[in-house]
Enzyme design. Structure first.
Site, PDB file in Angstrom:
ATOM      1  N   SER A 135     -35.805 -44.419  69.152  1.00  0.00           N
ATOM      2  CA  SER A 135     -36.891 -43.829  68.382  1.00  0.00           C
ATOM      3  C   SER A 135     -36.446 -42.521  67.742  1.00  0.00           C
ATOM      4  O   SER A 135     -35.685 -41.756  68.322  1.00  0.00           O
ATOM      5  CB  SER A 135     -38.109 -43.566  69.273  1.00  0.00           C
ATOM      6  OG  SER A 135     -39.147 -42.965  68.527  1.00  0.00           O
ATOM      7  N   LYS A 189     -40.256 -49.191  74.413  1.00  0.00           N
ATOM      8  CA  LYS A 189     -40.241 -48.771  73.007  1.00  0.00           C
ATOM      9  C   LYS A 189     -41.449 -49.340  72.257  1.00  0.00           C
ATOM     10  O   LYS A 189     -42.052 -48.669  71.407  1.00  0.00           O
ATOM     11  CB  LYS A 189     -38.946 -49.231  72.337  1.00  0.00           C
ATOM     12  CG  LYS A 189     -38.863 -48.980  70.824  1.00  0.00           C
ATOM     13  CD  LYS A 189     -39.047 -47.510  70.461  1.00  0.00           C
ATOM     14  CE  LYS A 189     -38.561 -47.170  69.055  1.00  0.00           C
ATOM     15  NZ  LYS A 189     -39.167 -47.947  67.990  1.00  0.00           N
ATOM     16  N   ASN A 193     -44.404 -47.184  70.355  1.00  0.00           N
ATOM     17  CA  ASN A 193     -44.875 -47.371  68.990  1.00  0.00           C
ATOM     18  C   ASN A 193     -46.384 -47.577  68.946  1.00  0.00           C
ATOM     19  O   ASN A 193     -47.053 -47.137  68.010  1.00  0.00           O
ATOM     20  CB  ASN A 193     -44.160 -48.551  68.340  1.00  0.00           C
ATOM     21  CG  ASN A 193     -42.734 -48.217  67.953  1.00  0.00           C
ATOM     22  OD1 ASN A 193     -42.138 -47.275  68.470  1.00  0.00           O
ATOM     23  ND2 ASN A 193     -42.173 -48.994  67.053  1.00  0.00           N
TER      24      ASN A 193
END
Length: 489
Positions: A135, A189, A193
């Site tokens: 990220s 991840k 998001n």
């Protein structure tokens, strides 16, 4: 493996040299101890990268054979190509050339289910497959991202120091940790998001309320956000919001935010977060409403057809003397809603870890999000502290710090949501976050009636509050109650 005259001199390789891959390769090459092999299906990109950055000392190849031969054992390669078939194609090429003990890392935004599948398919070869969430976007890839690798503990012994060398640093600690086996890294991840979706929607709602209520210009609201960024709301997203609101469009002289079409795009990870939360039975209503808000924004034909639908009878605005108090209410509502978004996200991480057998350290996840990533924020330290103080914490919102923060802001939160409803201003993320909070703290929910309805039309049974067992009312008979078992219906 086919013969090659290439010398095995690189300790890490990157396949896929679009912007993210190129920046990641440059980041790796800039760190002491790393020699980076690079390969792209189109050699032109390889030539461009090596030509523009001779100082990086890249070991460039134009074939998979030479690329693999340039890697010292255990060979370690990071794939930075488009998710899906493109990733599978590269994996296939590497697996056919790698040997047991070598490591393949997928650094793209893969669906964690695909990562689980790929790891299971590759494992019998003795090659390690690692799904790593990265990220921070293009800048993060170049200067230091937050990295969420899954995979085996053995692979992390080799990979960990390499990733730590390029990760962002927060309070002296690299923003990378071994998340768990197979798909754990990409799962975390994904949730990151999803939280990002909620955070952005909440900020957008705060902006909309202030602008409509006070009549301030985007540049004036930018000053508000800049001020907020000096306190408990300090974060990357608050920081860039001020920058976006200050920007003037060169062509028209208007604020840029006023000439950007109000249709928000999405690449799928927010929807994945919601879909998997549904499968896991975890309510992530704030994240879901943020995803749906983007969907609604893109329904141009429907919105144009509905523009004349009736709304409040009177126009709404805040009296000038009340503007500062209203803005402070919005700030507190934003912070409380943000707490709920993160609480829901960590609930999903906990549920995913239980479902898939991952030993995810929640406090470590919060720590690696403190820098490099899009949702980096001051209060992530508070999340890490909360899980350090109580590793069995059942909900982030009940940790002492967050409980007190919500308590101090809940009156403002309620005023903002009520005002928005009366004024006809959509605040789906604010509203759903407050509804979730009230549902969480309720001593009794109307789910009892829902369960009664389910028993009536489908004999789905119910439990009682006064004694153990599973029961069913004979609704089509004499309406007496019988004790039964769940498996009998």
């Amino acid at each position: 493996m086919p013969e090659s005259t290439t010398t095995a001199s690189a300790n890490i390789g990157v396949v896929g040299l679009a912007v993210m891959g190129s920046n990641l390769a440059r980041n790796l090459a800039s760190r002491e101890g790393n020699t980076v092999a690079v390969f792209n299906r189109s050699p032109e990109r390889t030539h461009t990268l090596t030509g523009e950055h001779p100082e990086a000392g890249f070991v460039a190849s134009e074939s998979y054979d030479d690329f693999v031969a340039s890697l010292a054992k255990p060979r370690t390669a990071i794939i930075m190509v488009q998710a899906g078939r493109g990733t599978d194609a590269v994996i296939s090429e590497l697996v056919s050339r790698f040997e047991p003990g070598d490591i393949i890392v997928d650094g793209g935004n893969a669906n964690f289910h695909d990562t689980i599948r790929r790891e299971a398919e590759i494992k019998p070869t003795g090659i390690h497959f690692v799904g790593a969430g990265i990220s921070g976007g293009e800048e993060g890839a170049l200067h230091g991202p937050s990295i969420m690798p899954g995979g085996s503990a053995e692979s992390y012994e080799t990979l960990g120091p390499i990733l730590a060398s390029i990760a962002a640093v927060a309070e002296g600690e690299p923003c990378v940790t071994h998340i768990g086996t197979d798909g754990a890294g990409h799962f975390v991840k994904m949730v990151h998001n999803g939280i990002e979706y909620a955070d952005m929607q909440l900020i957008a709602e705060a902006y909309d309320l202030i602008r409509r209520g006070t009549g301030k210009t985007p540049a004036e609201i930018a000053d508000v956000f800049a001020e907020w960024n000096t306190g408990e709301l300090e974060s990357y997203l608050i920081e860039i919001t001020a920058e976006v609101l200050r920007q003037t469009d060169a062509a028209t002289g208007q604020p840029l935010v006023d000439v950007i079409l109000d249709e928000a795009g999405a690449k799928g990870t927010g929807a994945w977060t919601v879909q998997n939360a549904l499968d896991l039975g975890v309510p992530v209503s704030g994240i879901a409403e943020a995803v749906f808000a983007r969907s609604l924004s893109s329904k141009r034909a429907q919105r144009e057809a509905a523009v004349d639908l009736p709304g409040p009878d009177e126009a709404w605005s805040v009296a000038p003397e009340d503007a500062d108090a209203f803005i402070e209410d919005v700030r507190k509502a934003l912070y409380a809603s943000k707490i709920i978004a993160y609480s829901q996200g960590f609930d999903e991480i906990i549920a995913g870890a239980e479902q898939y057998g991952w030993n995810v350290h929640k406090g470590e996840v919060a720590k690696i999000w403190r820098a490099g990533c899009i949702i980096r924020a001051r209060f992530l330290n508070r999340i890490a502290d909360a899980y350090a103080d109580d590793p069995t914490l059942v909900a982030l919102a009940v940790a002492p710090y967050f409980r007190d923060a919500i308590a101090s802001g809940q009156s403002s939160w309620r005023r903002v949501v009520a005002t928005a409803a009366q004024a006809g201003i959509p605040t789906p993320a604010f509203s759903s976050s407050l509804a979730y909070y009230d549902g969480l703290r309720a001593d009794r929910l109307p789910a009892a009636l829902v369960q009664g309805q389910r028993d009536f039309f489908g004999a789905h049974t119910y439990k009682r509050v006064d004694r153990p067992g599973v029961f069913h009312t004979l609704w089509s008979g004499d309406r007496s109650e019988i004790e039964t078992t769940p498996s009998s219906h």
